[in-house]
Design a protein around this motif. Sequence first.
Motif, PDB file in Angstrom:
ATOM      1  N   UNK A   1      15.092   2.571 -16.708  1.00 46.52           N
ATOM      2  CA  UNK A   1      15.764   2.040 -15.525  1.00 46.52           C
ATOM      3  C   UNK A   1      14.816   1.080 -14.823  1.00 46.52           C
ATOM      4  N   UNK A   2      15.391   0.105 -14.152  1.00 46.45           N
ATOM      5  CA  UNK A   2      14.584  -0.861 -13.415  1.00 46.45           C
ATOM      6  C   UNK A   2      14.761  -0.605 -11.928  1.00 46.45           C
ATOM      7  N   UNK A   3      13.648  -0.600 -11.224  1.00 42.14           N
ATOM      8  CA  UNK A   3      13.644  -0.312  -9.798  1.00 42.14           C
ATOM      9  C   UNK A   3      12.963  -1.451  -9.050  1.00 42.14           C
ATOM     10  N   UNK A   4      13.535  -1.832  -7.926  1.00 41.41           N
ATOM     11  CA  UNK A   4      12.940  -2.844  -7.069  1.00 41.41           C
ATOM     12  C   UNK A   4      12.008  -2.119  -6.092  1.00 41.41           C
ATOM     13  N   UNK A   5      10.731  -2.475  -6.127  1.00 44.78           N
ATOM     14  CA  UNK A   5       9.725  -1.820  -5.280  1.00 44.78           C
ATOM     15  C   UNK A   5       9.452  -2.684  -4.046  1.00 44.78           C
ATOM     16  N   UNK A   6       9.335  -2.036  -2.901  1.00 47.08           N
ATOM     17  CA  UNK A   6       9.028  -2.758  -1.667  1.00 47.08           C
ATOM     18  C   UNK A   6       8.290  -1.828  -0.716  1.00 47.08           C
ATOM     19  N   UNK A   7       7.668  -2.433   0.289  1.00 40.62           N
ATOM     20  CA  UNK A   7       6.953  -1.639   1.289  1.00 40.62           C
ATOM     21  C   UNK A   7       7.654  -1.767   2.636  1.00 40.62           C
ATOM     22  N   UNK A   8       7.580  -0.677   3.374  1.00 38.57           N
ATOM     23  CA  UNK A   8       8.022  -0.620   4.757  1.00 38.57           C
ATOM     24  C   UNK A   8       6.929   0.162   5.466  1.00 38.57           C
ATOM     25  N   UNK A   9       6.216  -0.493   6.358  1.00 40.06           N
ATOM     26  CA  UNK A   9       5.049   0.147   6.949  1.00 40.06           C
ATOM     27  C   UNK A   9       4.006   0.359   5.868  1.00 40.06           C
ATOM     28  N   UNK A  10       3.464   1.547   5.809  1.00 39.62           N
ATOM     29  CA  UNK A  10       2.447   1.861   4.793  1.00 39.62           C
ATOM     30  C   UNK A  10       3.033   2.528   3.562  1.00 39.62           C
ATOM     31  N   UNK A  11       4.339   2.801   3.582  1.00 37.56           N
ATOM     32  CA  UNK A  11       4.987   3.508   2.475  1.00 37.56           C
ATOM     33  C   UNK A  11       5.602   2.542   1.477  1.00 37.56           C
ATOM     34  N   UNK A  12       5.652   2.996   0.216  1.00 41.17           N
ATOM     35  CA  UNK A  12       6.309   2.226  -0.830  1.00 41.17           C
ATOM     36  C   UNK A  12       7.616   2.921  -1.190  1.00 41.17           C
TER      37      UNK A  12
END
Length: 173
Positions: A24-35
């Motif tokens: 599966x393909x997942x789009x990774x991003x950050x919000x604050x210090x969390x991924x």
Amino acid sequence: MREPSPLLPRRPRVEESAPKDPIVQLCCFTVGKEEYVVDIMRVEEILPPQRVIPVPRAPSFVEGMLHLRGALLPVVDLRQRLMTTEAPPSPKTRLLVCLLGRRRLALRVDRVTEVMRVRRSDLKPAPALLSPGRTPFVVGVCGTMERPRLMLDLKALLRAEVEREAKRTGGAA
């Protein structure tokens, strides 16, 4: 002349005997210090910051609306929705245009980091203490112990607002 029949049954090739374990393909991003990650199939496009039209009396995490190619999309600030610390917008801030059922919306994130490919078996469910309580939108974890990434369920993340809108418009969520 016929070939002799084998004495031993034919052994299956490794690919045939392995259970189906799709990637599966997942789009990774950050919000604050969390991924965080979401299924790439939900992501329609990634945009640089755009002008957002404020909407009076919208929930605190709804920044407003975005006019994108003739359509108005709600813009959800994931910092507000996930209740992380405030930070000024950066040049890496992006808008993820996502599909949520038949609706489209834009999610403001601090930074898009990568598209990762993982085997479905590498996706671990969220610990039981997280799901029923305050974070029903965290459905799993992937990545390494040093760099875990929380999988978000966008429908659960926005469920109350989607249900409220469906009641108002008379449609299904």
